[in-house]
Design an enzyme around this catalytic site. Structure first.
Site, PDB file in Angstrom:
ATOM      1  N   GLU A 188      -6.630  -6.111  70.532  1.00  0.00           N
ATOM      2  CA  GLU A 188      -7.502  -5.341  71.202  1.00  0.00           C
ATOM      3  C   GLU A 188      -6.870  -3.917  71.442  1.00  0.00           C
ATOM      4  O   GLU A 188      -7.811  -2.860  71.060  1.00  0.00           O
ATOM      5  CB  GLU A 188      -7.933  -5.932  72.660  1.00  0.00           C
ATOM      6  CG  GLU A 188      -8.727  -4.983  73.566  1.00  0.00           C
ATOM      7  CD  GLU A 188     -10.164  -4.755  72.828  1.00  0.00           C
ATOM      8  OE1 GLU A 188     -10.475  -5.235  71.803  1.00  0.00           O
ATOM      9  OE2 GLU A 188     -10.854  -3.818  73.436  1.00  0.00           O
ATOM     10  N   HIS A 209       7.729 -10.563  58.000  1.00  0.00           N
ATOM     11  CA  HIS A 209       6.849 -11.174  56.580  1.00  0.00           C
ATOM     12  C   HIS A 209       6.139 -10.145  56.199  1.00  0.00           C
ATOM     13  O   HIS A 209       5.062 -10.388  55.333  1.00  0.00           O
ATOM     14  CB  HIS A 209       6.113 -12.525  57.235  1.00  0.00           C
ATOM     15  CG  HIS A 209       7.170 -13.440  57.574  1.00  0.00           C
ATOM     16  ND1 HIS A 209       7.803 -14.212  57.036  1.00  0.00           N
ATOM     17  CD2 HIS A 209       7.096 -14.090  59.049  1.00  0.00           C
ATOM     18  CE1 HIS A 209       8.424 -15.188  57.681  1.00  0.00           C
ATOM     19  NE2 HIS A 209       7.988 -15.089  59.118  1.00  0.00           N
ATOM     20  N   LYS A 247     -22.597   1.279  69.814  1.00  0.00           N
ATOM     21  CA  LYS A 247     -22.049   0.484  70.655  1.00  0.00           C
ATOM     22  C   LYS A 247     -22.860  -0.987  70.690  1.00  0.00           C
ATOM     23  O   LYS A 247     -22.236  -1.857  70.638  1.00  0.00           O
ATOM     24  CB  LYS A 247     -22.362   0.667  72.085  1.00  0.00           C
ATOM     25  CG  LYS A 247     -22.105   0.089  73.331  1.00  0.00           C
ATOM     26  CD  LYS A 247     -21.454   0.592  74.441  1.00  0.00           C
ATOM     27  CE  LYS A 247     -20.755  -0.181  75.431  1.00  0.00           C
ATOM     28  NZ  LYS A 247     -19.447  -0.816  74.783  1.00  0.00           N
ATOM     29  N   ASN A 255     -36.016   0.189  64.277  1.00  0.00           N
ATOM     30  CA  ASN A 255     -34.671  -0.158  64.488  1.00  0.00           C
ATOM     31  C   ASN A 255     -34.440  -1.539  63.659  1.00  0.00           C
ATOM     32  O   ASN A 255     -35.025  -2.623  63.770  1.00  0.00           O
ATOM     33  CB  ASN A 255     -34.395  -0.484  65.921  1.00  0.00           C
ATOM     34  CG  ASN A 255     -33.295  -1.133  66.246  1.00  0.00           C
ATOM     35  OD1 ASN A 255     -33.455  -2.113  67.463  1.00  0.00           O
ATOM     36  ND2 ASN A 255     -32.263  -1.205  65.387  1.00  0.00           N
ATOM     37  N   GLY A 256     -33.495  -1.713  62.791  1.00  0.00           N
ATOM     38  CA  GLY A 256     -33.370  -2.721  62.046  1.00  0.00           C
ATOM     39  C   GLY A 256     -33.069  -2.737  60.577  1.00  0.00           C
ATOM     40  O   GLY A 256     -32.897  -1.331  60.003  1.00  0.00           O
ATOM     41  N   LYS A 266      -8.702  -0.632  69.940  1.00  0.00           N
ATOM     42  CA  LYS A 266      -9.243   0.587  70.969  1.00  0.00           C
ATOM     43  C   LYS A 266      -8.558   2.086  70.220  1.00  0.00           C
ATOM     44  O   LYS A 266      -9.455   3.007  69.911  1.00  0.00           O
ATOM     45  CB  LYS A 266      -8.502   0.601  72.280  1.00  0.00           C
ATOM     46  CG  LYS A 266      -8.922  -0.341  73.425  1.00  0.00           C
ATOM     47  CD  LYS A 266     -10.272   0.072  73.610  1.00  0.00           C
ATOM     48  CE  LYS A 266     -11.579  -0.525  72.650  1.00  0.00           C
ATOM     49  NZ  LYS A 266     -12.184  -1.750  72.900  1.00  0.00           N
ATOM     50  N   TRP A 291     -28.582   5.272  63.698  1.00  0.00           N
ATOM     51  CA  TRP A 291     -27.291   4.999  62.995  1.00  0.00           C
ATOM     52  C   TRP A 291     -27.565   4.552  61.626  1.00  0.00           C
ATOM     53  O   TRP A 291     -28.199   3.574  61.476  1.00  0.00           O
ATOM     54  CB  TRP A 291     -26.686   3.787  63.823  1.00  0.00           C
ATOM     55  CG  TRP A 291     -25.067   3.473  63.421  1.00  0.00           C
ATOM     56  CD1 TRP A 291     -24.082   4.193  63.822  1.00  0.00           C
ATOM     57  CD2 TRP A 291     -24.782   2.437  62.611  1.00  0.00           C
ATOM     58  NE1 TRP A 291     -23.081   3.575  63.207  1.00  0.00           N
ATOM     59  CE2 TRP A 291     -23.254   2.421  62.174  1.00  0.00           C
ATOM     60  CE3 TRP A 291     -25.418   1.420  61.736  1.00  0.00           C
ATOM     61  CZ2 TRP A 291     -22.619   1.815  61.540  1.00  0.00           C
ATOM     62  CZ3 TRP A 291     -24.709   0.728  61.068  1.00  0.00           C
ATOM     63  CH2 TRP A 291     -23.284   0.844  60.818  1.00  0.00           C
ATOM     64  N   ARG A 338     -26.467   3.341  70.864  1.00  0.00           N
ATOM     65  CA  ARG A 338     -26.957   2.591  69.550  1.00  0.00           C
ATOM     66  C   ARG A 338     -26.933   3.413  68.231  1.00  0.00           C
ATOM     67  O   ARG A 338     -27.276   3.047  67.230  1.00  0.00           O
ATOM     68  CB  ARG A 338     -28.361   2.169  69.925  1.00  0.00           C
ATOM     69  CG  ARG A 338     -28.474   1.308  70.847  1.00  0.00           C
ATOM     70  CD  ARG A 338     -30.001   1.010  71.319  1.00  0.00           C
ATOM     71  NE  ARG A 338     -30.441   0.091  70.292  1.00  0.00           N
ATOM     72  CZ  ARG A 338     -30.391  -1.388  70.578  1.00  0.00           C
ATOM     73  NH1 ARG A 338     -29.696  -1.705  71.490  1.00  0.00           N
ATOM     74  NH2 ARG A 338     -30.785  -1.984  69.486  1.00  0.00           N
ATOM     75  N   CYS A 375     -29.620   2.009  66.043  1.00  0.00           N
ATOM     76  CA  CYS A 375     -30.661   2.751  66.097  1.00  0.00           C
ATOM     77  C   CYS A 375     -31.585   2.377  67.852  1.00  0.00           C
ATOM     78  O   CYS A 375     -31.405   1.327  68.034  1.00  0.00           O
ATOM     79  CB  CYS A 375     -31.737   2.649  65.183  1.00  0.00           C
ATOM     80  SG  CYS A 375     -31.050   3.008  63.778  1.00  0.00           S
ATOM     81  N   GLU A 413     -10.956   3.000  67.055  1.00  0.00           N
ATOM     82  CA  GLU A 413     -11.884   3.474  67.301  1.00  0.00           C
ATOM     83  C   GLU A 413     -12.171   4.758  67.715  1.00  0.00           C
ATOM     84  O   GLU A 413     -12.908   5.424  67.393  1.00  0.00           O
ATOM     85  CB  GLU A 413     -12.506   2.424  68.525  1.00  0.00           C
ATOM     86  CG  GLU A 413     -12.865   0.966  68.145  1.00  0.00           C
ATOM     87  CD  GLU A 413     -13.575   0.399  69.380  1.00  0.00           C
ATOM     88  OE1 GLU A 413     -14.597  -0.192  69.072  1.00  0.00           O
ATOM     89  OE2 GLU A 413     -12.870   0.407  70.356  1.00  0.00           O
TER      90      GLU A 413
HETATM   91  C1  G6P Z   1     -19.632  -3.003  68.569  1.00  0.00           C
HETATM   92  C2  G6P Z   1     -18.962  -2.149  69.752  1.00  0.00           C
HETATM   93  C3  G6P Z   1     -17.674  -2.730  70.350  1.00  0.00           C
HETATM   94  C4  G6P Z   1     -18.155  -4.479  70.487  1.00  0.00           C
HETATM   95  C5  G6P Z   1     -18.929  -5.050  69.324  1.00  0.00           C
HETATM   96  C6  G6P Z   1     -19.675  -6.246  69.772  1.00  0.00           C
HETATM   97  O1  G6P Z   1     -18.728  -2.854  67.392  1.00  0.00           O
HETATM   98  O2  G6P Z   1     -18.699  -0.867  69.128  1.00  0.00           O
HETATM   99  O3  G6P Z   1     -17.467  -2.229  71.320  1.00  0.00           O
HETATM  100  O4  G6P Z   1     -17.053  -5.065  71.111  1.00  0.00           O
HETATM  101  O5  G6P Z   1     -19.805  -4.209  68.896  1.00  0.00           O
HETATM  102  O6  G6P Z   1     -20.730  -5.939  70.831  1.00  0.00           O
HETATM  103  P1  G6P Z   1     -21.318  -6.983  71.651  1.00  0.00           P
HETATM  104  O7  G6P Z   1     -22.189  -6.225  72.382  1.00  0.00           O
HETATM  105  O8  G6P Z   1     -21.767  -8.150  71.170  1.00  0.00           O
HETATM  106  O9  G6P Z   1     -20.070  -7.207  72.693  1.00  0.00           O
END
Ligand code: G6P
Length: 609
Positions: free
Chosen positions: A484, A507, A604, A107-108, A488, A81, A27, A2, A491
């Site tokens: 990674e 396996h 994010k 927020n929290g 992506k 969020w 957020r 949030c 996501e």
């Molecule tokens: C969220 C974001 C990711 C990010 C992760 C860690 O899941 O969507 O893109 O890698 O948090 O975030 P940070 O800000 O600690 O890199």
């Protein structure tokens, strides 16, 4: 998660609050709302609390007809969020108490909200939402006997968990009361009033002078003053910090999406991250001269999501050049598994935002065992930087798209520079290190090249964007990149995908291969390239179609599509080979008509556990 914003001053609050919320949507964007203290009457002391909120994004709120009735100069706002309760109007913030006199954004997570709800209900209160937040305005009301500051501090003493809160009330229309614990909150100050936000960029257009609130502190923000108190209401002094950041770099600059813009920014972002830290003729400079690296017998790299994948990509760099065993861990696991750390452990934390709750908790844990803590962070002044012994910044610039791209490439780059710095300190400055250094300095140019070659993937993405399952395989550093690349894709395209170390395919996962299943192979290491080719062949024999990302000369006519990427030192290949995979996920999401920058259910900055 949030995002929260607040304003008190001589200007109209709503445009400032909406702008701030738009910049904080990274957020969360399940719902948005604003509370303003309006004065519609001739009596200048007659203020009324007015709230507009709804399910959906900030633009939805902006276009709400009722917004134009909010004309006051004092207001608080929230973009959500969802954690407790579905995304709905009822669960949106601001929340009010039963008398409608106190409005709160939060927020929290309030971990003991069930017992607090019970307490309030036993005291005759009714709770209307499913949120943890709604207990806060009601507790403030319960403790209020003419002194709002005291009511907020009494409430804070009841709360377990994390919070950044803003409170306004008709009882004190000249104040916003704010408080925090484990969730970020900054105050920007200017002659035209004072601004509050979850992060600096949200209010950077108005000021570059900031106060940072620390845990369990309260602030009384008025139009021309800001006062600070600890939880027991002893006054404390804080000084202003001037932040030099460019608010313009948070714009799309003609790109269709922030993600695409950020992919294209990588050569420059990596160049900025290298900066003057690395040169062939001098020792590496990181401004961490006080660390005695000789005392460490173990390195931990701890992070979440993409940042953790950056750690995986960098682990072999530390092991090769610094000769110290290096372990990579997910922060949410590390913090609860009693890791074996002591004063001989060097703990590296990676975070784009610097606000990830699990990573912050992991830093605190490592410090409590006397480990040396160093954080690699992108957002200047963020929480992790304040908890760690040392911080080094990536200079990726603001990353707005939820799916991380340029932050990752800059994180691996900076980890490489850190490994060089440590190797030099430890006396391992040999010709292998020199050639690694040289390769690192060439990264911005190689990135430019790979941006061009990656565009060819659009055609392939068009062919397969309707598939339901994809698999990525690679060995060593290529496996880290596969993790990674697969993240992506999940996501932003919502396609199920998994990444495997090539040798593991047989396996179990090979049982899932059917006619036309797509496998993406990443091959950048000549030592193991033949092995991965064999694994791909095994899949092809079972009907798979192969997309290959490689910088090797691989002549195999059974491969469906190959993207040739520029050659680079094997240990730096993750910084180059990830780029086609970023494009791949991007194109697929575009063909599926999805919102690339704000994928469903994600945020994010993950400020809850
Ligand atoms: C969220 C974001 C990711 C990010 C992760 C860690 O899941 O969507 O893109 O890698 O948090 O975030 P940070 O800000 O600690 O890199």
């Amino acid at each position: 998660m949030c995002g929260i914003v607040g304003y008190i001053g001589e200007r109209k609050a709503v445009p400032i609050l909406i702008n701030g919320l738009l910049s904080l949507e990274y957020r969360g964007y399940d719902s948005a709302g604003i509370a303003v203290l309006n004065n519609n009457s001739s009596n200048e002391n007659n203020y009324q609390l007015e709230i507009v909120k709804d399910k959906g994004r900030v633009n939805n709120l902006k276009n709400n007809d009722k917004i134009k009735d909010l004309i006051g100069n004092v207001g608080i706002a929230h973009t959500r969020w969802a954690t407790h309760g579905i995304p709905s109007k009822e669960n949106s913030h601001p929340h009010i108490d039963n008398t409608g006199k106190f409005a709160v954004v939060h927020n929290g997570i309030i971990e003991n909200y069930t017992s607090l709800r019970r307490k309030l209900i036993n005291n005759g209160y009714k709770l209307y939402s499913e949120t943890d937040t709604e207990v806060i305005p009601n507790l403030i009301n319960m403790y209020y006997s003419g002194d709002i500051l005291k009511a907020v501090s009494d409430t804070m003493k009841e709360l377990k968990g994390s919070y950044a809160i803003e409170v306004i009330s008709e009882f004190c229309p000249d104040k916003i009361i704010i408080a925090k614990k484990d969730s970020p909150l900054v105050i920007g100050t200017s002659e035209k009033g004072n601004y509050i936000a979850s992060d600096i960029p949200a209010i950077l257009t108005y000021t570059n002078k900031f106060y940072f609130l620390d845990d369990e502190e309260i602030s009384v923000v008025q139009k021309d003053s800001v006062e600070f108190y600890d939880i027991n209401l002893s006054q404390i002094h804080k000084s202003i910090k001037t932040i030099e950041l460019d608010s313009q770099s948070s714009e799309k600059n003609g790109y269709e999406d922030f993600m695409l813009k950020e992919i294209y920014e990588q050569p420059n972002a990596v160049r900025e991250t290298i900066g003057s830290r690395l040169s062939l003729s001098e020792k590496t400079n990181l401004n961490i001269d006080y660390i005695d690296f000789k005392k460490f017998n173990r390195i931990f790299i701890v992070a979440c999501g993409t940042a953790m994948h950056a750690g995986m990509a960098a682990k072999p760099i530390f092991e090769k050049f610094c000769k110290i065993p290096t372990e990579v861990d997910v922060a949410s696991e590390f913090r609860y598994r009693n890791p074996l750390i002591d004063e001989h452990t060097f703990c590296i934390f990676i975070s784009q935002s610097g606000e990830t709750a699990d990573t912050i908790a992991a830093v605190k844990l490592a410090k409590s065992f006397s480990a040396t803590t160093l954080s690699i962070v992108n957002v200047i002044g963020s929480s992790i930087t304040r908890f760690s012994d040392y911080t080094i910044y990536t200079h990726a610039g603001p990353e707005i798209a939820v799916a991380s791209t340029k932050a990752y490439t800059c994180q691996v780059t900076l980890l490489g520079i850190l490994a060089i710095y440590m190797a030099e300190f430890l006396g391992y400055d040999d010709k292998n290190l020199q050639s690694f250094k040289l390769a690192l300095l060439k990264l911005p140019d190689k990135l430019k090249e790979v941006l061009d070659t990656s565009k060819t993937l659009k055609k392939y993405a068009k062919k397969i964007f309707n598939q339901h399952d994809l698999y990525f395989i690679g060995r060593g550093s290529d496996y880290a990149v596969c993790m990674e690349g697969s993240l992506k894709l999940k996501e932003i395209s919502y396609i199920h995908s998994e990444a495997y170390a090539s040798g593991e395919l047989k396996h179990g996962p090979i049982a899932l291969i059917e006619k036309d299943t797509t496998i993406i192979g990443v091959i950048t290491d000549s030592l193991t390239s033949k092995k991965t080719i064999s694994n791909l062949e095994e899949a092809i024999s079972r009907g798979a179609k192969v997309l290959l990302i490689t910088n090797q000369n691989i002549d195999n006519d059974k491969i469906d599509f190959t993207v040739s990427i520029p050659p680079i030192h094997t240990l730096l290949s993750p910084i180059i080979s990830i780029v086609p995979l970023q494009f791949f996920a991007y194109y697929i999401a575009k063909f599926k008509n999805l919102d690339v920058d704000k994928p469903r259910n994600l945020a994010k900055s993950v400020t809850v556990e």
